[in-house]
Structure formats: C-alpha cells, structure tokens
Motif scaffolding. Structure first.
Motif, PDB file in Angstrom:
ATOM      1  N   HIS A 266      38.986  -4.444 -14.857  1.00 56.84           N
ATOM      2  CA  HIS A 266      39.002  -5.889 -15.078  1.00 56.84           C
ATOM      3  C   HIS A 266      37.697  -6.361 -15.721  1.00 56.84           C
ATOM      4  O   HIS A 266      37.713  -7.232 -16.602  1.00 56.84           O
ATOM      5  CB  HIS A 266      39.238  -6.608 -13.748  1.00 56.84           C
ATOM      6  CG  HIS A 266      40.610  -6.421 -13.192  1.00 56.84           C
ATOM      7  ND1 HIS A 266      41.627  -7.337 -13.390  1.00 56.84           N
ATOM      8  CD2 HIS A 266      41.154  -5.411 -12.470  1.00 56.84           C
ATOM      9  CE1 HIS A 266      42.731  -6.911 -12.796  1.00 56.84           C
ATOM     10  NE2 HIS A 266      42.467  -5.738 -12.218  1.00 56.84           N
ATOM     11  N   ASN A 267      36.577  -5.813 -15.286  1.00 57.31           N
ATOM     12  CA  ASN A 267      35.294  -6.227 -15.859  1.00 57.31           C
ATOM     13  C   ASN A 267      35.216  -5.907 -17.348  1.00 57.31           C
ATOM     14  O   ASN A 267      34.700  -6.705 -18.142  1.00 57.31           O
ATOM     15  CB  ASN A 267      34.146  -5.524 -15.123  1.00 57.31           C
ATOM     16  CG  ASN A 267      33.921  -6.067 -13.735  1.00 57.31           C
ATOM     17  OD1 ASN A 267      34.298  -7.195 -13.429  1.00 57.31           O
ATOM     18  ND2 ASN A 267      33.295  -5.274 -12.879  1.00 57.31           N
ATOM     19  N   LEU A 268      35.743  -4.748 -17.730  1.00 53.24           N
ATOM     20  CA  LEU A 268      35.696  -4.358 -19.132  1.00 53.24           C
ATOM     21  C   LEU A 268      36.629  -5.226 -19.972  1.00 53.24           C
ATOM     22  O   LEU A 268      36.282  -5.633 -21.087  1.00 53.24           O
ATOM     23  CB  LEU A 268      36.054  -2.878 -19.275  1.00 53.24           C
ATOM     24  CG  LEU A 268      35.970  -2.278 -20.681  1.00 53.24           C
ATOM     25  CD1 LEU A 268      34.629  -2.567 -21.334  1.00 53.24           C
ATOM     26  CD2 LEU A 268      36.220  -0.768 -20.613  1.00 53.24           C
ATOM     27  N   LEU A 269      37.807  -5.532 -19.451  1.00 55.71           N
ATOM     28  CA  LEU A 269      38.721  -6.427 -20.168  1.00 55.71           C
ATOM     29  C   LEU A 269      38.077  -7.798 -20.376  1.00 55.71           C
ATOM     30  O   LEU A 269      38.178  -8.389 -21.454  1.00 55.71           O
ATOM     31  CB  LEU A 269      40.031  -6.561 -19.405  1.00 55.71           C
ATOM     32  CG  LEU A 269      40.975  -5.357 -19.440  1.00 55.71           C
ATOM     33  CD1 LEU A 269      42.124  -5.548 -18.457  1.00 55.71           C
ATOM     34  CD2 LEU A 269      41.524  -5.140 -20.846  1.00 55.71           C
ATOM     35  N   SER A 270      37.400  -8.296 -19.355  1.00 50.48           N
ATOM     36  CA  SER A 270      36.736  -9.596 -19.468  1.00 50.48           C
ATOM     37  C   SER A 270      35.611  -9.550 -20.493  1.00 50.48           C
ATOM     38  O   SER A 270      35.433 -10.485 -21.288  1.00 50.48           O
ATOM     39  CB  SER A 270      36.178 -10.022 -18.106  1.00 50.48           C
ATOM     40  OG  SER A 270      37.224 -10.215 -17.179  1.00 50.48           O
ATOM     41  N   ALA A 271      34.852  -8.449 -20.489  1.00 53.33           N
ATOM     42  CA  ALA A 271      33.751  -8.317 -21.437  1.00 53.33           C
ATOM     43  C   ALA A 271      34.270  -8.250 -22.868  1.00 53.33           C
ATOM     44  O   ALA A 271      33.670  -8.821 -23.790  1.00 53.33           O
ATOM     45  CB  ALA A 271      32.936  -7.066 -21.107  1.00 53.33           C
ATOM     46  N   LEU A 272      35.380  -7.558 -23.076  1.00 53.41           N
ATOM     47  CA  LEU A 272      35.984  -7.486 -24.412  1.00 53.41           C
ATOM     48  C   LEU A 272      36.438  -8.862 -24.875  1.00 53.41           C
ATOM     49  O   LEU A 272      36.192  -9.261 -26.022  1.00 53.41           O
ATOM     50  CB  LEU A 272      37.169  -6.522 -24.390  1.00 53.41           C
ATOM     51  CG  LEU A 272      36.874  -5.052 -24.646  1.00 53.41           C
ATOM     52  CD1 LEU A 272      38.082  -4.205 -24.274  1.00 53.41           C
ATOM     53  CD2 LEU A 272      36.500  -4.831 -26.107  1.00 53.41           C
ATOM     54  N   TYR A 273      37.132  -9.559 -24.005  1.00 53.34           N
ATOM     55  CA  TYR A 273      37.635 -10.882 -24.377  1.00 53.34           C
ATOM     56  C   TYR A 273      36.478 -11.824 -24.709  1.00 53.34           C
ATOM     57  O   TYR A 273      36.518 -12.585 -25.685  1.00 53.34           O
ATOM     58  CB  TYR A 273      38.483 -11.459 -23.249  1.00 53.34           C
ATOM     59  CG  TYR A 273      39.320 -12.633 -23.677  1.00 53.34           C
ATOM     60  CD1 TYR A 273      40.613 -12.451 -24.148  1.00 53.34           C
ATOM     61  CD2 TYR A 273      38.806 -13.934 -23.637  1.00 53.34           C
ATOM     62  CE1 TYR A 273      41.386 -13.537 -24.562  1.00 53.34           C
ATOM     63  CE2 TYR A 273      39.563 -15.016 -24.043  1.00 53.34           C
ATOM     64  CZ  TYR A 273      40.855 -14.808 -24.508  1.00 53.34           C
ATOM     65  OH  TYR A 273      41.618 -15.874 -24.921  1.00 53.34           O
ATOM     66  N   ARG A 274      35.417 -11.756 -23.895  1.00 53.65           N
ATOM     67  CA  ARG A 274      34.250 -12.612 -24.135  1.00 53.65           C
ATOM     68  C   ARG A 274      33.588 -12.261 -25.467  1.00 53.65           C
ATOM     69  O   ARG A 274      33.170 -13.150 -26.219  1.00 53.65           O
ATOM     70  CB  ARG A 274      33.256 -12.438 -22.989  1.00 53.65           C
ATOM     71  CG  ARG A 274      32.032 -13.334 -23.090  1.00 53.65           C
ATOM     72  CD  ARG A 274      31.221 -13.332 -21.798  1.00 53.65           C
ATOM     73  NE  ARG A 274      30.818 -11.985 -21.409  1.00 53.65           N
ATOM     74  CZ  ARG A 274      31.303 -11.334 -20.359  1.00 53.65           C
ATOM     75  NH1 ARG A 274      32.241 -11.890 -19.596  1.00 53.65           N
ATOM     76  NH2 ARG A 274      30.878 -10.118 -20.057  1.00 53.65           N
ATOM     77  N   ARG A 275      33.537 -10.959 -25.785  1.00 48.22           N
ATOM     78  CA  ARG A 275      32.918 -10.553 -27.047  1.00 48.22           C
ATOM     79  C   ARG A 275      33.727 -11.030 -28.251  1.00 48.22           C
ATOM     80  O   ARG A 275      33.171 -11.475 -29.259  1.00 48.22           O
ATOM     81  CB  ARG A 275      32.766  -9.026 -27.079  1.00 48.22           C
ATOM     82  CG  ARG A 275      32.100  -8.496 -28.347  1.00 48.22           C
ATOM     83  CD  ARG A 275      30.747  -9.134 -28.560  1.00 48.22           C
ATOM     84  NE  ARG A 275      30.125  -8.701 -29.809  1.00 48.22           N
ATOM     85  CZ  ARG A 275      29.260  -9.434 -30.495  1.00 48.22           C
ATOM     86  NH1 ARG A 275      28.905 -10.635 -30.061  1.00 48.22           N
ATOM     87  NH2 ARG A 275      28.734  -8.974 -31.617  1.00 48.22           N
TER      88      ARG A 275
END
Length: 449
Positions: A266-275
């Motif tokens: 979940h953290n990686l998905l959030s980081a991708l979306y934010r990027r």
C-alpha cells in the motif's frame, strides 16, 4: 579454500535460505560439518533492486535465525550492533528495513560463515557411498546435499530469445536503468518489483523518460494482502496444515492466496500515485505516462529504432501496437531443475518443472537414506504460499537441520496461531479436549465465549 574433501552436508547456493541453514547449524559444531558453495563472487541478494529506498516487505526479525533462535549471533539485530548502528537504525528505520541494508547483513553473515564463493557446481553424481560433487575448484564428497540455488529470471516467450541491450529483467535494473533517460520505456509486470522499478524511473534520479508505459497484466495494480489473518498463512502451523491437503486442494488454495505474495504494498502504491500527481501538476517536467491494467505484451519485434510492441487487452481482446525504445520485464522468477543434477535426475521424482518434496523438505530418490537431498525455496506447491519468501526461511532451515541430525536439535513446536481448521476441532472433540486449532495452544474464537 581448496576442494577435494568430504563433508557431511554440502549446501549449494548462498542465498538467504542456505545462509540460514549454515547459521543455524553453526552451534552444532563437530556434530555436523557443513560447507556452502556459491557460483557468484558475492552473496549480493537481488542486486538489481538495491537502490537506497528499495524496501524489504517483511520485518527485520524475519532474518536468518531469529524466529528459531533469537539468541543467535547471526541475527540482524546483532549485525546492527556489531556495525555500531543499532540505535540509529531503530530511529531511521521505524517503518521498514531497506533491501540494501538487509543485503549488507547477508554479506556480513556469509563472510562469518565461510561461504566459498566463485565455486560453481558442474555435476552431482553418487558413487554408492557419497554424493560426488564436481565444481570449478575441485571435487567434494558429501553425505547430504541441500539445494538452495533459488529461481531464475522469467521472461515471456515473446522475448525469451532476444538478446538486446534495450531489453532487461528487473534483476538487472540497477546496472541497465541508466538507459531510460529521454526514452520511451515499456515496463511489463504487475508485482512489487515492477512497482519499485516504476517509482525508480519516475523519481528522475537519472533523468526522466519522455514517455513511460506500464502494462500490468490481468491482476492490474493490485495491492498486497498484508492483513492480519492473511499473514497467518506464513505461520509454520499453517504450512503443516497445507502440506496435509491433496494436490488439487493445495493448487486451488494457492490461487486464492496469490494476493499475499504477488501484490504491491500500500505504501508503494501511494508513493507512485503521489509521484504521478507531482509530475502532472507540480513539477515542470515532461513525461507522458500510461498505466495499463489488464493488458499484456503478446509480441515483440526488433526494428532499427527500437522495438515494436503488440499489446492485448485481456478482457476485450483488442490489440494495440506501439513503439518503445526500452523494454523492462519485471515478470518474476521461475523454478528450474539445475543441469548439474543430470547424472542423478532420473532417480528423483519430478512434477513438471519441480521436484516432489516431502514434509521435511527432502526430495525422495532411489538412493540410500544415509545420503539425502533437500531443497530450499522449491516447495511452494507442497508447502504453501510462504515458501518462496523470507518469512519462514529460519523455520524451514531448522526443519531441514533436525531431519539431517535425526533429532530435534531445534524445538519447533511451541508457537501459536489464531486460525483454526475443522479437522482439528473434530479430532479434539473425539478426544474430549476443548475446541482448539492446529495445536494444543491454538485458540478458537467462538461467539459467546
């Protein structure tokens, strides 16, 4: 160290699995002589993904030894202590352990355990009394062998025979990823490694591509199932339950549990979306991007300017062609039967591309029982979804070690689990015992209790 000697156990491959076995075997001393050989020149673990912010998906407690022997000097905690960074690590890494630091830990353990690097096994035969193991540095005789060579990178058939610098597997990304600057990059695959590579490319640390396309297959950009009860599938007691099922039942259950291994955190998905939001609205950057869920690469051809890629929608079956300069395959790994076993392979049962594996991770063969063959990270179909990962590496090694010594060198029966199974309830009822799960200390939660 020179070869041409005899050992009780030869561990082939120095990944986390056999490093765990060697670390747990170290206290046995003269009771068991064990050697670890490795074809590579180092113990580097997934070197293609070792940039500084690449994260381990499990707790650092799930190291080589701690879940079996928390007092071992080969623990991750002791590594941090000996390196003089324990307090700073606890502050800096409260949320996760980086792959790079865990790789440093594995290298440290391999050095202390005397792994023999640059030693490639070429053939394994049997002379009637011992395994005869030929290597690039001589011959070893061993009473037992433990296979820990891991899996090999998998590239789909449409590109499997293509040898081009513009194509690489995720396992080589850190070396090859410099080629993405100002290119059209196609990323194929939908798991954690694919997402880590996507975030690395979009970070711009080596410059952004002019266009980035990610095709994620039927599973799309699915989150990893890291919920509490799903994590109980990574409990030794669940492995014992799983092993007792039929082949068909195990296959069905593995399919249902795939999200616990194949998703994206979940953290990686959030980081991708934010990027992506930053690229689109906040940064003065030019990088077109397409994230295509449920789409597969079905054809790849080389042309003068790069690659012509044929993509197919898995639901509608519609097809689209596009040009790409670079193609990265984050398509995982597959088991293989190593060529060095050819002299004895006919004496070992094979199921497809995998061996039949007993409960104690032994591969049955038609040789003498005083000479045994075990396998690490090669028993997913028989032992469950946890087998390829780090979560049960120490427990599995302890099971193998107990089997090698024909005694309970490590006590493995004291842990608990919340999940319960119907046959356990029936058995306990017949015995007049209170309802429980897989073991006498396993709880069953009932309404009104």
């Amino acid at each position: 160290m020179m070869q041409n000697r005899t050992v009780d156990v030869l561990a082939i491959g120095a990944g986390p699995a056999n490093l765990s076995l060697a670390a747990l075997a170290a206290p046995a001393g003269t009771d068991l002589s064990l050697a670890v050989v490795e074809a590579r020149e180092s113990a580097s673990w997934h070197p293609g993904l070792l940039w500084s912010n690449s994260r381990l998906q499990v707790s650092g407690v799930k190291d080589l030894v701690s879940l079996v022997d928390p007092r071992s000097r080969f623990s991750f905690l002791n590594f941090l202590h000996e390196k003089g960074r324990l307090y700073r690590h606890l502050i800096a890494s409260r949320e996760y352990v980086s792959r790079k630091e865990f790789d440093q830990y594995l290298t440290w353990a391999a050095d202390h355990l005397g792994v023999e690097f640059g030693t490639e096994v070429t053939t394994v035969d049997h002379d009637g009394d011992h395994f005869q193991v030929s290597t690039t540095r001589g011959t070893l005789r061993a009473s037992h062998i433990v296979l820990g060579i891991g899996q090999e990178p998998f590239i789909p058939s449409c590109a499997a025979d293509m040898d081009d610098p513009g194509i690489w597997h995720s396992s080589h990304h850190i070396d090859r990823g410099t080629q993405t600057l100002d290119k059209h990059v196609l990323l194929v695959g939908g798991g954690q490694s694919a997402a880590e590579i996507a975030l690395d490319i979009l970070s711009g640390r080596r410059g952004l591509p002019r266009r980035f396309t990610w095709v994620a297959g039927r599973g799309g950009f699915s989150p990893l199932d890291d919920s509490a009860f799903s994590n109980e599938w990574f409990n030794p007691l669940f492995v014992e339950y799983f092993h007792g099922l039929s082949d068909a039942q195990r296959s069905s259950l593995l399919e249902e549990q795939s999200a616990a291994m194949n998703g994206i955190s979940h953290n990686l998905l959030s980081a991708l979306y934010r990027r992506l939001y930053e690229i689109d609205y906040l940064d003065d950057l030019s990088c077109r991007h397409n994230f295509l869920s449920g789409v597969s690469l079905v054809k790849l051809t080389k042309d003068r300017a790069g690659f012509m890629c044929t993509l197919r929608d898995e639901i509608s079956t519609s097809v689209h062609e596009m040009h790409s300069d670079v193609v990265i395959f984050a398509t995982g790994f597959r088991h293989r039967i190593p060529a060095f076993l050819q002299p004895i392979q006919e004496r070992m049962p094979v199921q497809g591309d995998e061996f039949h594996v007993e409960k104690d991770y032994r591969i049955p063969w038609n040789g003498p029982d005083v000479n045994r063959i075990y396998i690490q990270n090669g028993a997913r179909k028989s032992h469950g979804v946890a087998d390829p990962g780090l979560s049960l590496a120490a427990w599995r090694s302890a099971v193998i070690l107990n089997s090698l010594l024909d005694k309970e060198y490590y006590c493995l029966g004291g842990d608990d689990i919340t999940l319960s199974f119907l046959q356990s309830l029936d058995q306990n009822a017949r015995l007049g015992a209170p309802s429980s799960g897989l073991a006498s200390n396993t709880h069953t939660t009932e309404k009104g209790s």
